[in-house]
Design a protein around this motif. Structure first.
Motif, mmCIF file in Angstrom:
data_model
loop_
_atom_site.group_PDB
_atom_site.id
_atom_site.type_symbol
_atom_site.label_atom_id
_atom_site.label_comp_id
_atom_site.label_asym_id
_atom_site.label_seq_id
_atom_site.Cartn_x
_atom_site.Cartn_y
_atom_site.Cartn_z
ATOM 1 N N THR A 124 49.315 -52.977 22.363
ATOM 2 C CA THR A 124 48.736 -53.846 23.384
ATOM 3 C C THR A 124 49.576 -55.097 23.592
ATOM 4 N N GLN A 125 50.001 -55.720 22.495
ATOM 5 C CA GLN A 125 50.786 -56.942 22.599
ATOM 6 C C GLN A 125 52.138 -56.694 23.258
ATOM 7 N N LEU A 126 52.788 -55.591 22.917
ATOM 8 C CA LEU A 126 54.081 -55.287 23.533
ATOM 9 C C LEU A 126 53.927 -54.967 25.018
ATOM 10 N N ASP A 127 52.826 -54.339 25.399
ATOM 11 C CA ASP A 127 52.558 -54.093 26.818
ATOM 12 C C ASP A 127 52.346 -55.400 27.569
ATOM 13 N N VAL A 128 51.638 -56.336 26.942
ATOM 14 C CA VAL A 128 51.394 -57.644 27.565
ATOM 15 C C VAL A 128 52.707 -58.377 27.772
ATOM 16 N N VAL A 129 53.567 -58.354 26.756
ATOM 17 C CA VAL A 129 54.867 -59.024 26.867
ATOM 18 C C VAL A 129 55.693 -58.415 27.992
ATOM 19 N N PRO A 157 54.331 -58.319 16.715
ATOM 20 C CA PRO A 157 54.675 -56.917 16.929
ATOM 21 C C PRO A 157 56.101 -56.780 17.462
ATOM 22 N N VAL A 158 56.856 -55.874 16.867
ATOM 23 C CA VAL A 158 58.229 -55.630 17.330
ATOM 24 C C VAL A 158 58.465 -54.157 17.640
ATOM 25 N N ALA A 159 57.503 -53.295 17.310
ATOM 26 C CA ALA A 159 57.659 -51.869 17.615
ATOM 27 C C ALA A 159 56.307 -51.186 17.681
ATOM 28 N N ALA A 160 56.211 -50.190 18.561
ATOM 29 C CA ALA A 160 55.023 -49.325 18.660
ATOM 30 C C ALA A 160 55.462 -48.081 19.435
ATOM 31 N N ALA A 161 56.180 -47.205 18.758
ATOM 32 C CA ALA A 161 56.799 -46.046 19.412
ATOM 33 C C ALA A 161 56.135 -44.746 18.966
ATOM 34 N N THR A 162 56.148 -43.749 19.840
ATOM 35 C CA THR A 162 55.592 -42.446 19.515
ATOM 36 C C THR A 162 56.633 -41.356 19.711
ATOM 37 N N TYR A 209 59.411 -50.856 23.103
ATOM 38 C CA TYR A 209 58.590 -50.351 22.004
ATOM 39 C C TYR A 209 59.342 -50.148 20.697
ATOM 40 N N GLY A 210 60.634 -50.463 20.653
ATOM 41 C CA GLY A 210 61.386 -50.326 19.427
ATOM 42 C C GLY A 210 61.936 -48.928 19.226
ATOM 43 N N ILE A 211 62.679 -48.755 18.130
ATOM 44 C CA ILE A 211 63.341 -47.483 17.816
ATOM 45 C C ILE A 211 62.518 -46.731 16.773
ATOM 46 N N LEU A 212 62.106 -45.521 17.111
ATOM 47 C CA LEU A 212 61.335 -44.693 16.188
ATOM 48 C C LEU A 212 62.227 -44.212 15.049
ATOM 49 N N ALA A 213 61.773 -44.363 13.817
ATOM 50 C CA ALA A 213 62.535 -43.896 12.656
ATOM 51 C C ALA A 213 62.715 -42.387 12.733
ATOM 52 N N GLU A 214 63.932 -41.918 12.473
ATOM 53 C CA GLU A 214 64.228 -40.493 12.590
ATOM 54 C C GLU A 214 64.662 -39.876 11.276
#
Length: 241
Positions: free
Chosen positions: A101-106, A39-44, A67-72
């Protein structure tokens, strides 16, 4: 009508999953990289807008690092694009929860690296001196970026690659918002032009924040992180007062 799509960008080894609103804008985005689906992104969108409206530069930057950059850009014509397919809500939710979940763990994981050593190394392993050497250019933003770095500013260089065109859309939107707010920028318009001309070239993103957090410099490096292709900066709201 909400839709869910998946984009496979083979050149970057990237699987991107999007939840789209009825106008084709991304509400949520999750990205997995490589054969091991890292996982490299999970943005809202909700979180991104809240941070932009209520926080200074540091919090949105920290969010993007985690969480990475959200596509705009708009995905209204996604059905015509190569490598894009529609997926079910269940498929999206499974990927989303896994990535988040994985990004939160990291982010919560303790590190055994000495704090003093961390201060001189980016997330991608680049040292302060190595990045400084790449910024030894006589350009509008590279000069002050290098000065901020050598003065002890925080810095980071990402390990993942993002298509230049996608970053061009994102930073064009940020430039427009900055102008509406009367926020100072430095070479950000030139940076957007460079990113859009680079089309699908893979880009590695870097960032330098001045010690007083008054400015954040955005760096855009080539895939091997050996050349800075573009550099722009955005002032914090306090710097504009």
């Amino acid at each position: 009508m909400t839709r869910w799509i998946r984009i496979h960008e083979t050149e970057y080894g990237l699987w991107s999953y999007f939840e789209l609103d009825d106008k084709g804008w991304a509400r949520r985005q999750a990205c997995l990289r490589g054969s091991d689906h890292q996982p490299v992104a999970a943005a809202t969108l909700t979180e991104v807008l809240r941070l932009r409206d209520q926080a200074d530069l540091e919090e949105p930057s920290a969010y993007e690092r985690q969480y990475g950059i959200l596509a705009e850009h708009n995905f209204g014509s996604w059905g015509e694009a190569e490598g894009v397919s529609e997926i079910s809500e269940d498929t999206f939710e499974q990927v989303w929860h896994f990535a988040r979940t994985q990004l939160d763990v990291v982010a919560r994981a303790p590190t055994r690296t000495d704090p003093a050593a961390r201060a001189d190394h980016s997330g991608a392993g680049m040292t302060r001196d190595e990045l400084s050497a790449l910024l030894d250019k006589d350009t509008t933003a590279c000069r002050p970026a290098r000065t901020a770095l050598l003065a002890g500013g925080r810095f980071a260089v990402s390990e993942g690659l993002v298509p230049a065109r996608r970053l061009g859309y994102t930073y064009r939107s940020r430039l427009r918002r900055a102008r509406l707010r009367g926020q100072q920028t430095l070479a950000l318009d030139e940076t957007v032009d460079i990113l859009q001309r680079a089309a699908d070239e893979p880009i590695r993103i870097g960032e330098i924040t001045t010690e007083d957090r008054s400015w954040t410099f955005m760096l855009f490096l080539d895939a091997t992180a050996t050349t800075v292709l573009a550099c722009g900066a955005l002032a914090s709201s306090a710097a504009n007062d």
